[in-house]
Every structure is written in structure tokens, then in C-alpha cells.
Design a protein around this motif. Structure first.
Motif, PDB file in Angstrom:
ATOM      1  N   GLY A 241      10.708  37.888  26.463  1.00  0.00           N
ATOM      2  CA  GLY A 241      10.500  38.069  25.030  1.00  0.00           C
ATOM      3  C   GLY A 241       9.150  37.512  24.601  1.00  0.00           C
ATOM      4  O   GLY A 241       8.343  37.067  25.430  1.00  0.00           O
ATOM      5  N   GLN A 242       8.922  37.514  23.296  1.00  0.00           N
ATOM      6  CA  GLN A 242       7.611  37.168  22.748  1.00  0.00           C
ATOM      7  C   GLN A 242       7.774  36.208  21.573  1.00  0.00           C
ATOM      8  O   GLN A 242       8.661  36.393  20.728  1.00  0.00           O
ATOM      9  N   ILE A 243       6.933  35.165  21.526  1.00  0.00           N
ATOM     10  CA  ILE A 243       6.940  34.206  20.413  1.00  0.00           C
ATOM     11  C   ILE A 243       5.562  34.240  19.748  1.00  0.00           C
ATOM     12  O   ILE A 243       4.532  34.102  20.422  1.00  0.00           O
ATOM     13  N   LEU A 244       5.558  34.431  18.430  1.00  0.00           N
ATOM     14  CA  LEU A 244       4.303  34.480  17.679  1.00  0.00           C
ATOM     15  C   LEU A 244       4.271  33.360  16.663  1.00  0.00           C
ATOM     16  O   LEU A 244       5.274  33.091  15.983  1.00  0.00           O
ATOM     17  N   ILE A 245       3.126  32.691  16.560  1.00  0.00           N
ATOM     18  CA  ILE A 245       2.899  31.742  15.463  1.00  0.00           C
ATOM     19  C   ILE A 245       1.697  32.287  14.701  1.00  0.00           C
ATOM     20  O   ILE A 245       0.617  32.446  15.278  1.00  0.00           O
ATOM     21  N   GLY A 246       1.906  32.597  13.421  1.00  0.00           N
ATOM     22  CA  GLY A 246       0.904  33.381  12.704  1.00  0.00           C
ATOM     23  C   GLY A 246       0.860  34.738  13.383  1.00  0.00           C
ATOM     24  O   GLY A 246       1.893  35.313  13.691  1.00  0.00           O
ATOM     25  N   ASP A 247      -0.336  35.229  13.702  1.00  0.00           N
ATOM     26  CA  ASP A 247      -0.418  36.512  14.408  1.00  0.00           C
ATOM     27  C   ASP A 247      -0.723  36.293  15.880  1.00  0.00           C
ATOM     28  O   ASP A 247      -1.062  37.225  16.608  1.00  0.00           O
ATOM     29  N   LYS A 248      -0.612  35.048  16.306  1.00  0.00           N
ATOM     30  CA  LYS A 248      -1.044  34.709  17.667  1.00  0.00           C
ATOM     31  C   LYS A 248       0.153  34.650  18.614  1.00  0.00           C
ATOM     32  O   LYS A 248       1.159  33.997  18.310  1.00  0.00           O
ATOM     33  N   ASP A 249       0.044  35.338  19.728  1.00  0.00           N
ATOM     34  CA  ASP A 249       1.096  35.298  20.748  1.00  0.00           C
ATOM     35  C   ASP A 249       0.984  33.972  21.510  1.00  0.00           C
ATOM     36  O   ASP A 249      -0.004  33.724  22.198  1.00  0.00           O
ATOM     37  N   VAL A 250       1.990  33.111  21.348  1.00  0.00           N
ATOM     38  CA  VAL A 250       1.930  31.790  21.995  1.00  0.00           C
ATOM     39  C   VAL A 250       2.956  31.662  23.125  1.00  0.00           C
ATOM     40  O   VAL A 250       3.172  30.575  23.654  1.00  0.00           O
ATOM     41  N   THR A 251       3.581  32.794  23.494  1.00  0.00           N
ATOM     42  CA  THR A 251       4.707  32.763  24.447  1.00  0.00           C
ATOM     43  C   THR A 251       4.427  31.913  25.672  1.00  0.00           C
ATOM     44  O   THR A 251       5.277  31.160  26.127  1.00  0.00           O
ATOM     45  N   ARG A 252       3.223  32.042  26.222  1.00  0.00           N
ATOM     46  CA  ARG A 252       2.915  31.339  27.478  1.00  0.00           C
ATOM     47  C   ARG A 252       2.097  30.074  27.268  1.00  0.00           C
ATOM     48  O   ARG A 252       1.706  29.421  28.231  1.00  0.00           O
ATOM     49  N   LEU A 253       1.819  29.718  26.015  1.00  0.00           N
ATOM     50  CA  LEU A 253       0.988  28.527  25.772  1.00  0.00           C
ATOM     51  C   LEU A 253       1.806  27.243  25.887  1.00  0.00           C
ATOM     52  O   LEU A 253       2.972  27.191  25.514  1.00  0.00           O
ATOM     53  N   SER A 254       1.154  26.190  26.375  1.00  0.00           N
ATOM     54  CA  SER A 254       1.825  24.882  26.458  1.00  0.00           C
ATOM     55  C   SER A 254       1.909  24.264  25.061  1.00  0.00           C
ATOM     56  O   SER A 254       1.256  24.715  24.116  1.00  0.00           O
ATOM     57  N   ALA A 255       2.698  23.198  24.948  1.00  0.00           N
ATOM     58  CA  ALA A 255       2.861  22.504  23.667  1.00  0.00           C
ATOM     59  C   ALA A 255       1.512  22.044  23.117  1.00  0.00           C
ATOM     60  O   ALA A 255       1.259  22.133  21.912  1.00  0.00           O
ATOM     61  N   ALA A 256       0.634  21.562  23.987  1.00  0.00           N
ATOM     62  CA  ALA A 256      -0.665  21.023  23.545  1.00  0.00           C
ATOM     63  C   ALA A 256      -1.558  22.101  22.938  1.00  0.00           C
ATOM     64  O   ALA A 256      -2.425  21.817  22.119  1.00  0.00           O
ATOM     65  N   ASP A 257      -1.323  23.359  23.332  1.00  0.00           N
ATOM     66  CA  ASP A 257      -2.174  24.452  22.847  1.00  0.00           C
ATOM     67  C   ASP A 257      -1.581  25.175  21.633  1.00  0.00           C
ATOM     68  O   ASP A 257      -2.106  26.198  21.203  1.00  0.00           O
ATOM     69  N   ARG A 258      -0.463  24.650  21.114  1.00  0.00           N
ATOM     70  CA  ARG A 258       0.124  25.253  19.914  1.00  0.00           C
ATOM     71  C   ARG A 258      -0.076  24.297  18.749  1.00  0.00           C
ATOM     72  O   ARG A 258      -0.005  23.081  18.919  1.00  0.00           O
ATOM     73  N   ASP A 259      -0.297  24.841  17.566  1.00  0.00           N
ATOM     74  CA  ASP A 259      -0.540  23.992  16.397  1.00  0.00           C
ATOM     75  C   ASP A 259       0.793  23.662  15.711  1.00  0.00           C
ATOM     76  O   ASP A 259       1.075  24.084  14.610  1.00  0.00           O
ATOM     77  N   VAL A 260       1.649  22.929  16.451  1.00  0.00           N
ATOM     78  CA  VAL A 260       2.964  22.546  15.916  1.00  0.00           C
ATOM     79  C   VAL A 260       3.197  21.062  16.174  1.00  0.00           C
ATOM     80  O   VAL A 260       2.616  20.489  17.088  1.00  0.00           O
ATOM     81  N   SER A 261       4.034  20.450  15.341  1.00  0.00           N
ATOM     82  CA  SER A 261       4.441  19.058  15.578  1.00  0.00           C
ATOM     83  C   SER A 261       5.952  18.969  15.470  1.00  0.00           C
ATOM     84  O   SER A 261       6.563  19.692  14.690  1.00  0.00           O
ATOM     85  N   MET A 262       6.528  18.052  16.235  1.00  0.00           N
ATOM     86  CA  MET A 262       7.986  17.924  16.255  1.00  0.00           C
ATOM     87  C   MET A 262       8.404  16.509  15.891  1.00  0.00           C
ATOM     88  O   MET A 262       7.804  15.536  16.345  1.00  0.00           O
ATOM     89  N   VAL A 263       9.429  16.413  15.047  1.00  0.00           N
ATOM     90  CA  VAL A 263      10.052  15.119  14.738  1.00  0.00           C
ATOM     91  C   VAL A 263      11.363  15.074  15.508  1.00  0.00           C
ATOM     92  O   VAL A 263      12.262  15.877  15.265  1.00  0.00           O
TER      93      VAL A 263
END
Length: 353
Positions: free
Chosen positions: A63-85
Motif C-alpha cells: 500500500g501507499q502512505i502520503l503526508i501532504g502530497d508526498k509519498d512517504v511509504t518507504r521513508l524512515s521516521a527521521a525523514d518524515r516531518d512527524v512527531s509522536m507523544v
């Protein structure tokens, strides 16, 4: 460089497998930018795995995961602009509040003064001005939770993720902190994905709720849609209490169904059902208790009556089974064995497809 602002999140036919076990099975949904969407469901339904896939802590099997219009499916956590609590807050015990909050920009190589300036701004935002020099062990659970939120907000991520953020807090504090999270999300226009198994929490904070069951999406919608129009018995029972009762649809006309609940008759939204046996979800507060028989009521006998301050919890034996009833007439304690008659409120009695 100005920050990008909140981004949408989209899952397209995403699955996650661990060997022979499928944790998330062909799931598709989207979260609008600037909205708070809750993933809700019982333990093991796939909600936390879904959250971890948004974060990049798990990489989707397909499958495919998009953040904004960017395909982040194969990106590591460090390369995504997200934060987790995280549920455990995961604060560093040897660092004070300021150092904890400044951790992200420090690791990214920003000068110490700049990192601390960013951290101070976010600590003030979550009401921790003046706590900068304290250590996590000197803070209450609610304060530790806020440090974790400030730390996640410092880099102004496009998406903020919460994994069961209130489960370590007591009930009173839980209500306050969930209001704070919701207020912060709306004030800062954040995109938030929020995981909980607590349906009241989900109803209170969400723009939309995605109910998961057995690795799939059972239903998604606004809190009101899920409560008033559950797609099936699982959702009806999971979102708010419901008595699941066997009923008979006698006739259908103009989208309304004449329904027999034991000897009682009610008119309900047909929801696509045809005449024949069916199931109805009856909310406990939609059953009205009377000591006097009247036309079209359901007779019953009190089995249990518990006083809970602002309401009574009743178990009432009827022809359609034992029903759980919430009554706000706290002055009328009904003893076991008391005969009663139940009528139905205009909302909260729902045919379940």
C-alpha cells in the motif's frame, strides 16, 4: 525557511504483516490537514500499528502512505516531518524540562541558544513557564505529559501523533488534559492522529473517529454519526453502551420502519432494512422507566438498582432479555422485583444493518 504548516495524511490500501500475522489489513483513510482524527478500537485491533506506520516506526508491507502530497511509504521516521507523544512520555530522566523540550532541535544541530528559545516558547504554550529547571521525577503525571507534548511540538511537525496519551493519568486529570490537547490542536491548527481504546475520550476530542476491529476499519465518521448511526453491532456496542436486542421489522414505508420490541411497538429509521427479524441497539438512557402501565410499553421487572450520585444504573428483566437502563430519577430507588414499564425515547433506539 518558513515551516510547511499542517499536512493531510492518506492511507491507500495499506497492510502490515509480521510473518503469518496480519496486523493491519488493506486499510484506506485520510486525515484532513488541521483536523484531529482518532483511531479507536479494542486491544489488538491494529490502531497502534497504524499510528506507527504514519510515524515511520513501522514500514508498511503493502500500500501507499502520503503526508501532504508526498509519498512517504518507504521513508524512515527521521525523514518524515512527524512527531509522536508516547504513552510512557519517554522523557530523559537525567535532563531537566528545558533540555527535554529542546532535544529535537539540538539533535538536528541547531545552536543551543536557538534550540532553547524554541523550547521555551512551546513550554509556555503548554503552561509550563517556570518549570524549566525541574527534572521529570519532580513533576506530576499531567506535567510530564505536557513536557512530552512541548517536546513533540518544538519542531512544528506537519503531523502530531498521540499513542494512548492519557492512560497513565487519573480520571479527573484525564478530562482536563484531553481538553488541553484539543484546545492546543485547534489553536495551532495541527494535524493530529490520536490512538485510544477509550470511547468517551474519542467522542470528546475528535473531528472524526476511525473505529478499528480485527485489523480493519469497521466504520469512520464524526462522533455523532458513529453514535447515532452505527454501521453494525460491534460499533453500536463499542461507541457508548448499547443493549443489543432482537426485534421484528413489521413494515417499511418512506424510510421508516414499524418495529416490534417484544410487545411494544416503535417507529424507527429503516436504514435500508426490509420486513423480518432484525437487531436494534438501545442506549441505556433512551429507556424511560415508569411504575405505571401505559399503551405500547415493554413490561419488565427490576433485577438490580445501583445509586451513582447523578443517576441510577438499573438491570431490568424483559421479554427481549435483560436491559441495562440509566435513570436520572435518583429519588426513586427501585427495589429488586419491582414491576416497571419501559417506553422509548425519540432518539437512541437504532436499527442495526
Amino acid at each position: 525557511m518558513p515551516k510547511a504548516g499542517p499536512a493531510s495524511v492518506a492511507f491507500r490500501n495499506v497492510s502490515m504483516r509480521y510473518g503469518a500475522v496480519t496486523a493491519v489489513d488493506n486499510v484506506s483513510f485520510s486525515i484532513e490537514a488541521g483536523k484531529l482524527v482518532t483511531l479507536l478500537g479494542p486491544s489488538g485491533c491494529g490502531k497502534t500499528t497504524t499510528l506507527r506506520m504514519i510515524a515511520g516506526l513501522e514500514i508498511a508491507s503493502e500500500g501507499q502512505i502520503l503526508i501532504g502530497d508526498k509519498d512517504v511509504t518507504r521513508l524512515s521516521a527521521a525523514d518524515r516531518d512527524v512527531s509522536m507523544v508516547f504513552q510512557s512520555y519517554a522523557l530523559f530522566p537525567h535532563m531537566n524540562v528545558l533540555e527535554n523540550a529542546a532535544y529535537g532541535p539540538t539533535v538536528k544541530g541547531l545552536p543551543k541558544a536557538k534550540a532553547q528559545e524554541m523550547a521555551l516558547e512551546k513550554l509556555a504554550l503548554v503552561g509550563l513557564k517556570g518549570f524549566e529547571k525541574r527534572f521529570p521525577s519532580e513533576l506530576s503525571g499531567g506535567q510530564q505529559q505536557r513536557v512530552a507534548v512541548a517536546r513533540a511540538l518544538v519542531l512544528e511537525p506537519q503531523v502530531l501523533l498521540f499513542d494512548e496519551p492519557l492512560s497513565n493519568l487519573d480520571a479527573k486529570l484525564r478530562r482536563r488534559v484531553r481538553e488541553e490537547i484539543r484546545e492546543l490542536q485547534q489553536t495551532l491548527n495541527l494535524t493530529v492522529a490520536y490512538v485510544t481504546h477509550d470511547q468517551e475520550e474519542a467522542l470528546a476530542v475528535s473531528d472524526r473517529i476511525i473505529v478499528m476491529s480485527n485489523s480493519r476499519i469497521a466504520q469512520e465518521g464524526t462522533p455523532r454519526q458513529l453514535y447515532e448511526e452505527p454501521a453494525d453491532a460491534f460499533v453500536a456496542d463499542f461507541i457508548g453502551d448499547a443493549n443489543m436486542v432482537d426485534v421484528t421489522v413489521k413494515s417499511v414505508a418512506d424510510g421508516r420502519a414499524a418495529v416490534a420490541i417484544g410487545p411494544a411497538n416503535v417507529s424507527l429509521a429503516a436504514r435500508g432494512l426490509q420486513p423480518g427479524p432484525a437487531k436494534a441497539a438501545i442506549r441505556p438512557q433512551s429507556l424511560l422507566v415508569s411504575r405505571h402501565e401505559s399503551q405500547g410499553t415493554l413490561p419488565g421487572s427490576v433485577r438490580k438498582c445501583a445509586y451513582l450520585g447523578n443517576h441510577l444504573d438499573l438491570m431490568i428483566e424483559t421479554a427481549v432479555g435483560e436491559l441495562f437502563v440509566i435513570s436520572h430519577d435518583v429519588d426513586d430507588m427501585l427495589l429488586p422485583g419491582t414491576p416497571v414499564w419501559l417506553s422509548f425515547a425519540s432518539s437512541g433506539v437504532i436499527l442495526v444493518p
